[in-house]
Each structure stands twice: as C-alpha cells, then as structure tokens.
Scaffold this motif. Sequence first.
Motif, PDB file in Angstrom:
ATOM      1  N   HIS A   1       3.168  -1.164  -2.963  1.00  0.00           N
ATOM      2  CA  HIS A   1       3.718  -2.490  -2.731  1.00  0.00           C
ATOM      3  C   HIS A   1       4.554  -2.540  -1.454  1.00  0.00           C
ATOM      4  O   HIS A   1       4.268  -3.361  -0.599  1.00  0.00           O
ATOM      5  CB  HIS A   1       4.508  -3.080  -3.904  1.00  0.00           C
ATOM      6  CG  HIS A   1       4.949  -4.461  -3.527  1.00  0.00           C
ATOM      7  ND1 HIS A   1       4.148  -5.553  -3.645  1.00  0.00           N
ATOM      8  CD2 HIS A   1       6.041  -4.881  -2.874  1.00  0.00           C
ATOM      9  CE1 HIS A   1       4.742  -6.594  -3.116  1.00  0.00           C
ATOM     10  NE2 HIS A   1       5.891  -6.211  -2.627  1.00  0.00           N
TER      11      HIS A   1
ATOM     12  N   HIS B   1       4.831  -5.198 -10.743  1.00  0.00           N
ATOM     13  CA  HIS B   1       4.126  -6.477 -10.874  1.00  0.00           C
ATOM     14  C   HIS B   1       2.607  -6.296 -10.728  1.00  0.00           C
ATOM     15  O   HIS B   1       1.854  -7.217 -10.983  1.00  0.00           O
ATOM     16  CB  HIS B   1       4.656  -7.538  -9.901  1.00  0.00           C
ATOM     17  CG  HIS B   1       4.473  -7.194  -8.454  1.00  0.00           C
ATOM     18  ND1 HIS B   1       5.404  -7.520  -7.507  1.00  0.00           N
ATOM     19  CD2 HIS B   1       3.490  -6.564  -7.784  1.00  0.00           C
ATOM     20  CE1 HIS B   1       4.993  -7.096  -6.329  1.00  0.00           C
ATOM     21  NE2 HIS B   1       3.846  -6.522  -6.469  1.00  0.00           N
ATOM     22  N   HIS B   2       2.183  -5.103 -10.300  1.00  0.00           N
ATOM     23  CA  HIS B   2       0.748  -4.824 -10.247  1.00  0.00           C
ATOM     24  C   HIS B   2       0.231  -4.350 -11.599  1.00  0.00           C
ATOM     25  O   HIS B   2      -0.957  -4.107 -11.753  1.00  0.00           O
ATOM     26  CB  HIS B   2       0.459  -3.751  -9.194  1.00  0.00           C
ATOM     27  CG  HIS B   2       0.746  -4.211  -7.813  1.00  0.00           C
ATOM     28  ND1 HIS B   2      -0.191  -4.825  -7.019  1.00  0.00           N
ATOM     29  CD2 HIS B   2       1.884  -4.187  -7.077  1.00  0.00           C
ATOM     30  CE1 HIS B   2       0.349  -5.134  -5.856  1.00  0.00           C
ATOM     31  NE2 HIS B   2       1.616  -4.763  -5.867  1.00  0.00           N
TER      32      HIS B   2
HETATM   33 CU   LIG Z   1       2.922  -5.841  -4.837  1.00  0.00          CU
END
Ligand SMILES: [Cu+2]
Lengths: 189, 621
Positions: free
Chosen positions: B321, B370-371
């Motif tokens: 990220h 969040h993935h």
């Molecule tokens: Cu991300």
Amino acid sequence: MTSNTVSESYAHRLATNRLGLWLFLLSDAFMFGGLFITRVYLWGDTRPELNQTLGLIVTSMLLISSFFMNRAETAMAHGDRKGFLRGTLVTIVLGIAFLAGVIGVEWQIAPFGVSEDAYGAVFFMMTGMHAFHVLTGVIFLLIVWNNARRGRYSVEKHWAVEAAAVYWHFVDVVWIFFYPALYLIGKVG
Amino acid sequence: MSKKTNFLSLGLVRGVFAMLVGMPLGMGLVTLIRLAVGLPAWNAEPAWVVGGLVGAVAFMIGVGSLSDWFKLAAGGELPEHPAGAVNGWARYFNFTLDHKVIGVQYGVLSLLMFSIAGLFALIFRTELVQTGLQYLNADEFNTLISLHGIVMIMAILLGVAAMSNYLTPLMIGANDMAFPRLNSFAFWINVPSGIFLLSSLFLGGFDTGWTGYPPLSVRAPLGIQMFFLGVYLFGLSSILGALNIIVTVVRLRAPGMTFFRMPIFVWSAFATALISATATQLIALSFQMVMFQRLFGMGFFDPARGGNVLLFQHLFWFYSHPAVYVFVLTGLGTISELLPVFVRKPLFGYRWVAVSSLGIALIGFFVWAHHMFTSGMSEFLRVPFMYSTLLVAVPTGVKFFSWVATMWRGKMSFETPMLFVLGAISIFLVGGLSGPPNAVVATDLHLHDTYFIVGHFHATMFGGFVFPFMAAVYFWFPKVTGRMFNERLGKLHFWLMFPAFFVQSFGQMFIGLFGMRRRIADYDPALGFEQPNWLITIAGMVIALSVLIFFINLVYSTKRGPVAVANPWRSRSPEWLLPSPIPEHNYPQPLEIVGEPYDYGLVGSVFVRIPSTAVIEEPVK
Ligand SMILES: [Cu+2]
C-alpha cells in the motif's frame, strides 16, 4: 575542484556517513521486525523445545563480543593500535563461536526439521537471517582488522572501524530481541 | 580520445557478458553442493535462483560498480570527486558518479520498461475484446497480466528515481548526491532485475498476478522464482536510493536553504524516501518466505503445518500500500512544483502542502489491511482500517485545495507541461474520488476484485504518476538536453492520451460495478461486456499511439530540436541558473538563498542566486 568547502571537510563527511549508516540499520530493523511479527503471528504464546543451556551460552558469547568491540573501538580512538587489533580479534573469534553454536550445534540438535512445521520454518528463518548478518559482520571486521594491521586508520580518520563497530552492536541488539522470542517467551508447545 | 568507442568499453556490455558467465557458475555451484550432500544433481529451482544471484553479482562486477569498494576494502583510498572518465553518449552505458547522468539512465530504463509493460497490456486487452479464448491460453494470459503489473511498478519506481536523482541535488544547491557510488550501484542493479522479471516468461511464467499470494505462488511454475528475484533486486535499489535521498536532503542543502525554503518537489522526494527506505523490507521478506517455502519446504503459509496465508498478506501490503504513495507523492510533488510556474502565482499554503506529504507517508503505514476486508482476517480489524484509510483523504485534500487556490485568478498559460499538469489534477480527482468506496467495508465487499478496482487504480496511477511524469519530462527536457521539444507533437500527445484515458478508466469502473471480475481471461457473453471491453481496448491503443508520438518527439528533439533559451518557463528553481545541459559538478559556487521559492508574480522577489552571476527576478508586469 569545487568550492563547496563546507561539504568537503572530513567532519562533515563523517556526519553524513553516520546518518547513512543509521538509516541503513533502520531499514534493516524493519526486516528483523517483520521476522519478529512472523514469530508472534505463527507461534503465539507457545515456543518450541530448544536447548536452554546452548541458548544461554551463544547469547552470552555475543553480548561479551560487543564489550570487546567497544574496547577495540575506544582503543582506536586513543591511538592504541595493538589494543584495537587484540579487541577486534576477540570479537571475531566470539562471533565465529556464536555461528558455530547456532548453525553447527543448535541447527543439528533441534528437535524439528526445517520443513516440519511452523516451529521449524520460523526458527530456521530467524536464526538464519541473524546468522547471515553475524557472518557479514565478521567479514567486515576481518577487513577492518587487516587494514588496521597495515596502519590504514588514524585517531582522527577511522570511519570504517566505527561503522563496523556500530554494525556489530546492531546485530547484537537484534539478538537481544530474538533470544527471548525464540527461547523464553511462551509455553513449550 | 579516439572517436571510435570500443564495444567492450561499455559497462553495460561487460556486465551482460559477466552475467552470462556468472549464471552457469552459480548453477554449477548448486549442482556440486547437491552432489556433495547426496541429493540428485539437477534441480531447476535452486539452480536458477542461485544462478540468478551469482549472475547479478557478476553483472555488478562487470559493469564496474564494485571496483571502488573492493579497492576500499583492500585498503586503498578513493578520491572524493573524481572527474568522469568517459564522456559523450558512452557515459550513459557506464558506471558513473554524476547524479544527472544516473537520473537520465533511470529515466530511459523507466520508459523502456513502461513500453514493455504497456505492450503486455495491449496483448491481453485485445484478447478480452471477445468472449472465449482467441490467441492466448489461460496460463499465457495470467503471466501477461502478472508481468504487466510488476513491470509497470518497476517502471514507475525507476521513474521516481529518475526525477529524485536528477532534481533533488540541483534543487537544494548540492553538487551531487551524498553517496554517488551507492547511487550508481542502486541504478545498475535494476538491469539484472529487469532481465530476471522478463526471463520468467521463458521459465513457465507465473499465474499469481503481481501480488504473488500463497498458496497459489507456492504452486506456480518456476517463473515465479525469477519474479521474486527481480522484485528483490529492484527493492534493494529502492532502499539504497531512498537512503541516499534522505541523507542528501538532510546534509547537503546549500547554506540558508532551510527545510521550509526547499522546493516542494524535494519535500515529496523526502517523504517518498522515508517510505521506500523502510517498508520495502517487508515485501522482500514476504517474497523471500515464499521463495524459501518452495526451496526448502518451510511451512510459513501451509495451514496443515501451522502456517497461515494471511501472514503473507499482512507483510506484503505493509509495503505494497505505501508503495502507491511512493509513486503518487512524487507525482503530486511535481504538480505542486510546476503549477505555480505556469500560473505565475505563489503556491497556495506552501507549508501545508510540504507537511501534507509527510502526513500521507505517515498515515500510509497504518492502512494496509484495507486490501484484506474479504480475506477472512479478524473482523474487528475492518473498521479501524476503514477509518485510517479514509483519513488519507485529509492531507490529499490539502494538496487539492492548494492547487485550486493556486490557479484561482492566476495568469495561466497552456504549454505542453502545463497541459499534463492539469490533466494529472483532473485524472487524480477521479482516482481520488473512486477511492473511498473501496475503503468503506460495506461497499468494498461488493467491489473487491472487480474491474472497478482496476479503474480506480489506473486513475490514481495515471493522475498521480504518469501524467506528472510526462509533464516533468517535457518541463526539464530543455534542461537535460539543451534543446526544445516539438510543442505541436507534445500537444498532440496530450490530446490523444487525455480523453483516451478517461474512456479506459470509466469503462473499467463501469463494467466492474456490474460484476466484471479482474484478472480473468474470459467472461460470460450474457454479461454484455463485449462492447465496453472493446472500447477500453481501443482507448488503450490510442494511449499507446500517443506514447509512440511522445518517444518520436523525444528522440527527434534530442538530436534536431532548436537550442533552448536559458529559462524557457521562467522558473525560479535554482537549476535554471545553470547552463543547459548542466556541467559535471553543478554549481561553481555555493548557492545563496535570499527569498521564498514560490513568490511568482511578486515584483522584484528573488529566490536564489549564485554570487557574481545573474539572478532570476520577478519582472514588473
Ligand atoms: Cu491500499
């Protein structure tokens, strides 16, 4: 060549090198941190059955080696080349003894294989990555020792000595976290 | 010096030859060790991995990157500022210490990798025009999408390094990077890295996507080991390059160049480097663990042996990220850097914009999960990661409002670089606004792994990096080459690429919302996605055409373009005080900082000067 005189002085150069080295160690610490998290994630509050006596012996050897490293560096800073060479040699011997203890003995007598389970995977990965760093530290110290023997460093200019010493202490500090993580924390599972 | 350049005098050629010798040596070494411990002599996986590693070291020796360090280890002394041994074009194919040459090396390699990755995309996009499989089989399709992803990521990291290497020392008034040898090492290690990534095509490919999730990656063909090796090496490059940038910014600023007088690009390069120098270790570790699971049978990600696949995802996304911010911060920094030049107004809220880069970098460390909303991780983690992710919108919003306020009532002009800056802002707006639906758990459960993500991600990448990078190439082209590019071709490039991109991105988001999954070679004709897929592919081809025009413009103008005036954009940045192209050791005397960097339009204001030479002063209107 250039007139940027401030950045040409040895003191300025030295401070720049120091920052570079510390950033490198910070970066490396993230890798070791990742390994530590892997241990917590996969082992939780358990640990494998390991030889406690051996663990204590190798740990003490590494800690004592840091003491001699510090003495060696101090000797260099005071122009005592003999003291430096002696201290560094003791450090190198202790470092090699640590490697022999971990890889030569502990790896052989561990009650699990590398591919057996998560205990094996994490144990060999953590000790292996750390041992690799100890090995590079030993090589670094050998280079510095050899160059000091030939009089390449002075009281004012011995950055390579300082870098090798800081690196050695760093690898030592990593083990201070790894030793309890592998040998002490949690119930034997 | 004789005009004829010996082929073997080029570091690149020597490196490749050394690599060709090194790889079989490494393979032989593995075979010998295996024989010695009584294993069957030949096993392709360890042979290729060790062969690759030895080959990479051999390449670095061949190119000459390690010679100085060997000399140092043997007790020799190194000169602080050796003059370049090679001149002319051959410099670009050799080990060199000049950060400007290294910047151009990074840039050219970046554009090459972009083209290769783009070509992969065209191949599999064309396959998607019709349902059913026409000319690719499923494995080839998967390998191509995987390589498209990772080669693009490498290309973007190279582009980031190109800009930060070329510009950072110039903008802070330094004569080079803090560690020039390390800098060159960090560039050259990318060459074996690229070779490994592409070699996976011939070693069975890999079908995991660029994310390489286990257990799929544990079972993938041999090609995945070359993928891991390639990522490992360009990750190393990233770490070392970033470290160099941080030290350069902290230690080598000209006297008077306080942190809050640095050009805004330097702030973003600094924030970017903080991420690269630290988080990159975690993707390397996660890939290394899969690599070892394959080589030694270690059970990290095998639930039957107490392993856990989610561990991989945590480690992987902890870098991957923030990696997006490595790309995007560089791009957004470029926008903030160039916008005031073409608006002739001070950058609105300079301090806030500077600090917002650090803010994005910092928050970026706390959003990775969040993935993983659909991965089966503990549910209580979902909401905190949702909020931390949404928090990123705050510092990003600071940048947006700064751009809008900077443009407000400005005297805008619309040369090619400015067009790309404006294009970047509008595309990044789309990328930014399509982000929160993925961050919010409730909507992400629907959007996860669909083409909506593909559309969102490409919008952030094009707006956050590709368009700003193009703007930067056009903007600094006269500085690098001393010649001017063709403005007409530049505008044509923009007006082809900009609308085509919107068609592509909105098309992807549209079919994603209606249920087209990402990373699939085929889809049900009943879904009715043939026509939008067809449109997306055509748009992709128009983008490729525009990039071709871009390349033609660059090559032609480098050779034949009209000689550029000293400061074609009337920029206040110090590099424009120097002649173009810039001489080897940048500044003849230390810079003097006398004012603020972005006081465009303030009559008589000056940012920097070199004593006893000209200043760039804001003229009376
Ligand atoms: Cu991300």
